[in-house]
Design an enzyme around this catalytic site. Structure first.
Site, PDB file in Angstrom:
ATOM      1  CE  LYS A 223     131.111  18.118  34.177  1.00 51.89           C
ATOM      2  NZ  LYS A 223     131.722  17.365  35.385  1.00 51.89           N
TER       3      LYS A 223
ATOM      4  CD  GLU B  98     128.829  27.504  47.218  1.00 55.84           C
ATOM      5  OE1 GLU B  98     130.072  28.043  47.532  1.00 55.84           O
ATOM      6  OE2 GLU B  98     128.377  26.441  47.237  1.00 55.84           O
TER       7      GLU B  98
ATOM      8  CB  CYS C 295     131.267  25.584  50.137  1.00 53.04           C
ATOM      9  SG  CYS C 295     129.772  25.407  50.602  1.00 53.04           S
TER      10      CYS C 295
ATOM     11  CD  GLU D 202     136.819  26.393  49.506  1.00 46.36           C
ATOM     12  OE1 GLU D 202     135.525  26.424  50.024  1.00 46.36           O
ATOM     13  OE2 GLU D 202     136.933  26.794  48.318  1.00 46.36           O
TER      14      GLU D 202
END
Length: 473
Positions: free
Chosen positions: A164, A240, A276, A375
């Protein structure tokens, strides 16, 4: 679901202009169930799972060759969909994706089992076997590269894979599926399912045929996937989930000169900070802080902001105007709290509907402010100072995330001490780096759960162990 259901199409919008690129049909929960069943049937047939590893490798190597043939198209698709600078896609993302497929193809026959230490009357064989139907849910910041990290090992060991892509960036993975078919991959071994996370992603997380799922994205979504798996078939889940990575500069760091500044800039602003492992927290020894701030700020101001389709562009737009506004609000919050903002402003000539955000350097950020703790996934960097190794470690570990970190020093003892004490899955010394395809990639704390990408360790996500105990007579 509550509220209005997502529509059955995905509008792909160019972040650089706000203009519609195209629409893609969104796969619903019913279609996910059918795709999972087909993937299960083809797995049980052995048409792929039963092939010798070297035969699977041959197909995957053909896929890598076809990706190389279509490299320019793949780069353009990711650049348009995600707003990534085309040069970054040409020189980094696409070659990295091709390398991943080739590397895991060549490692297909190197997934070794073990032999237990037993007496002379028995033999304990421990082998690794494919899980069957596996699924992967991808982020939008590295659409093709992240796909390859998952496609390579999952298919090399014989699984059927449901992939996906992110809602905003499905086109390169759809093209990848076409190339896989051209390479000779049997039907339904690799299926790309564009769709909404709340529908398509949730259906994958809950499907009983899916025995393993790998996800890259936010911690909030990761927790939801884990809960869905727990409520259904206890599928293996690997997550993750981002980071807030520190760059630690010891007193002698400036001895690396321009190399230091160039690496710091890459760490902070690669993919516009939508990365990331972005080094978004610079921790610098007090003795060199003023010079580091001056040189780093000058380098940030010199970055070329512009149309991602132009080869000279280094900073393109963020993924959307919603993302841009969220990042800008966090910077304004810091400014209102008294923080220093040392860069800012955009050049003339950018499309007025583009989601552009300038590289931004913040000092004196409030202790609990968003720029320091969240973040942001944007080109925003904070700079803090320290006076001792212990203080540096304390600042580096003052985050719920633990994905990556970098340390700069010529002092071997300090490098080892910091690398061992910083709570992160990947620590680079005198470089900004995630390692290469041979080294594991995965985070600690809120950054990772259940597995690692890259290296032969990646096979553990996509296989299950079996013990065969043989009694001799």
């Amino acid at each position: 679901m509550t509220g209005t259901d997502p529509k059955d199409e995905l509008d792909l919008v160019n972040p650089a202009s706000g203009e519609l690129i195209t629409t893609v049909t969104a796969v619903g929960a019913h279609e996910v169930a059918k795709a999972a069943e087909r993937a299960h049937v083809v797995f049980e047939s052995g048409v792929w799972s039963g092939r010798p590893p070297r035969e699977r490798a041959t197909v995957l190597l053909r896929l890598a060759d076809l990706m190389e043939r279509d490299a320019e198209l793949l780069a353009r698709l990711d650049s348009e969909d995600a707003g990534k600078p085309i040069t970054e896609c040409r020189t980094g993302d696409v070659p990295g994706a091709i390398e991943s497929i080739r590397w895991f193809a060549e490692a297909a026959d190197k997934v070794f089992g073990r032999l237990a230490s037993t007496g002379h009357d028995s033999l304990g064989l421990i082998s690794r076997e494919p899980v069957g139907v596996a699924a992967a849910i991808l982020p939008w910041n590295y659409p093709l590269a992240m796909a390859a990290w998952k496609v390579g090992p999952a298919l090399a060991v014989g699984n059927s894979l449901l992939l996906k892509p992110a809602e905003a960036t499905p086109r390169s993975t759809l093209h990848l599926a076409g190339l896989a078919a051209e390479a000779g991959l049997p039907d339904h071994v690799l299926t790309v399912l564009p769709g909404h996370g709340s529908v398509t992603g949730a259906a994958l997380a809950r499907d009983a045929f899916v025995r393993a799922l790998s996800f890259t994205g936010s911690a909030t979504t990761g927790r939801g996937i884990l809960a869905d798996a727990a409520e259904t078939n206890f599928k293996r889940v690997s997550l993750e989930m981002g980071g807030k990575s520190p760059q630690v500069l010891m007193p002698d760091a400036l001895s690396y000169g321009d190399e230091l500044i160039e690496n710091m800039i890459e760490a902070a602003f690669l993919t516009m900070g939508q990365n990331c492992t972005a080094g978004s927290r610079i921790l610098v020894h007090q003795d060199i802080a003023d010079e580091v701030l001056a040189r780093f700020t000058a380098a940030a101001k010199a970055l070329v902001i512009g149309d991602p389709a132009k080869p000279e562009t280094q900073i393109g737009p963020l993924i959307s105007r919603v993302a841009r506004d969220r990042v800008a609000a966090a910077v304004e919050e810091a400014r209102a709290a008294g923080a220093g903002i040392h860069t800012g402003g955009l050049p003339r000539g950018l499309h007025p509907q583009g989601a552009y955000c300038p590289p931004t350097v913040v000092t004196g950020a409030p202790e609990n402010g968003k720029v320091l703790t969240q973040e942001l996934f944007g080109p925003v960097v904070t700079i803090q100072t320290f006076t001792s190794e212990d203080e540096a470690v304390g600042l580096a570990n003052a985050s719920e995330y633990g994905l990556a970190a970098s340390v700069w020093t010529r002092d071997l003892d300090a490098a080892f001490h910091l690398a061992r004490r910083i709570q992160a899955g990947v620590v680079s010394v005198n470089a900004y780096s995630e390692g290469d395809i041979t080294t594991p990639f995965g985070g600690w704390k809120q950054s990772g759960f259940g597995g690692a990408e890259k290296s032969t360790n990646a096979f553990e996500q996509w296989t299950r162990e079996k013990t065969v105990w043989i009694r001799t007579r």
